[in-house]
Design a protein around this motif. Structure first.
Motif, PDB file in Angstrom:
ATOM      1  N   LYS A   3      -2.529  39.125 -16.675  1.00 38.17           N
ATOM      2  CA  LYS A   3      -1.405  38.675 -16.031  1.00 38.17           C
ATOM      3  C   LYS A   3      -1.526  38.553 -14.645  1.00 38.17           C
ATOM      4  O   LYS A   3      -1.184  37.580 -14.017  1.00 38.17           O
ATOM      5  N   ARG A   4      -2.427  39.206 -14.061  1.00 36.98           N
ATOM      6  CA  ARG A   4      -2.842  39.349 -12.718  1.00 36.98           C
ATOM      7  C   ARG A   4      -3.486  37.963 -12.100  1.00 36.98           C
ATOM      8  O   ARG A   4      -3.185  37.267 -11.241  1.00 36.98           O
ATOM      9  N   SER A   7      -0.991  35.156 -12.566  1.00 37.97           N
ATOM     10  CA  SER A   7      -0.016  35.028 -11.367  1.00 37.97           C
ATOM     11  C   SER A   7      -0.714  34.691 -10.205  1.00 37.97           C
ATOM     12  O   SER A   7       0.009  33.925  -9.414  1.00 37.97           O
ATOM     13  N   THR A   8      -1.932  35.076  -9.767  1.00 39.07           N
ATOM     14  CA  THR A   8      -2.582  34.712  -8.966  1.00 39.07           C
ATOM     15  C   THR A   8      -2.758  33.235  -9.071  1.00 39.07           C
ATOM     16  O   THR A   8      -2.637  32.450  -7.792  1.00 39.07           O
ATOM     17  N   ALA A  10      -1.159  30.861 -10.496  1.00 42.51           N
ATOM     18  CA  ALA A  10       0.312  30.259 -10.454  1.00 42.51           C
ATOM     19  C   ALA A  10       0.710  30.184  -8.887  1.00 42.51           C
ATOM     20  O   ALA A  10       1.025  29.444  -8.264  1.00 42.51           O
ATOM     21  N   ALA A  11       0.459  31.363  -8.341  1.00 36.51           N
ATOM     22  CA  ALA A  11       0.788  31.415  -6.678  1.00 36.51           C
ATOM     23  C   ALA A  11       0.037  30.360  -5.915  1.00 36.51           C
ATOM     24  O   ALA A  11       0.363  29.648  -4.995  1.00 36.51           O
ATOM     25  N   PHE A  12      -1.361  30.370  -6.213  1.00 37.34           N
ATOM     26  CA  PHE A  12      -2.136  29.515  -5.350  1.00 37.34           C
ATOM     27  C   PHE A  12      -1.658  27.730  -5.541  1.00 37.34           C
ATOM     28  O   PHE A  12      -1.772  27.088  -4.615  1.00 37.34           O
ATOM     29  N   ILE A  14       1.283  26.686  -6.643  1.00 36.59           N
ATOM     30  CA  ILE A  14       2.633  26.867  -5.761  1.00 36.59           C
ATOM     31  C   ILE A  14       2.345  26.524  -4.285  1.00 36.59           C
ATOM     32  O   ILE A  14       3.001  25.643  -3.621  1.00 36.59           O
ATOM     33  N   TYR A  15       1.387  27.308  -3.689  1.00 39.60           N
ATOM     34  CA  TYR A  15       1.125  27.270  -2.227  1.00 39.60           C
ATOM     35  C   TYR A  15       0.568  25.947  -1.984  1.00 39.60           C
ATOM     36  O   TYR A  15       0.964  25.289  -0.881  1.00 39.60           O
ATOM     37  N   ASN A  19       2.868  23.242   0.554  1.00 39.37           N
ATOM     38  CA  ASN A  19       2.430  23.040   1.838  1.00 39.37           C
ATOM     39  C   ASN A  19       1.996  21.487   1.852  1.00 39.37           C
ATOM     40  O   ASN A  19       0.711  21.045   1.036  1.00 39.37           O
TER      41      ASN A  19
END
Length: 87
Positions: A3-4, A7-8, A10-12, A14-15, A19
């Motif tokens: 999961k980690r 999640s990491t 997905a966050a990357f 999205i970032y 931007n």
């Protein structure tokens, strides 16, 4: 652990998608700098469409909050009264 990692990742992603890159940032109008990729609106029609979509979205948000806070049904036969009277 799995999961980690997801999640990491997905966050990357999205970032990266949120931007704008430096090349795209230079091509954007001052209002949109740092927000979007690609070229900015190419004509006044594009700005009109964005304005209309923004107005509709804000109106929808306003109305949804308004009816959520104060629904306004006063009819005694309304379905909500059958649910509330069961309690």
């Amino acid at each position: 652990m799995k999961k980690r990692i997801i999640s990491t990742a997905a966050a990357f992603l999205i970032y990266l998608s949120v931007n704008a890159c430096p090349v795209c940032e230079q091509q954007q109008p001052k209002l949109l700098r740092g927000i979007t990729h690609g070229t900015g609106p190419e004509s006044n029609w594009d700005w009109l469409i964005v304005g209309i979509v923004t107005a509709v979205a804000l109106l929808t948000l306003f109305q949804s909050v308004r009816y959520l806070v104060r629904p306004g049904e006063k009819n005694s036969n309304h379905i909500k009264h059958s649910i509330l009277s069961q309690s």
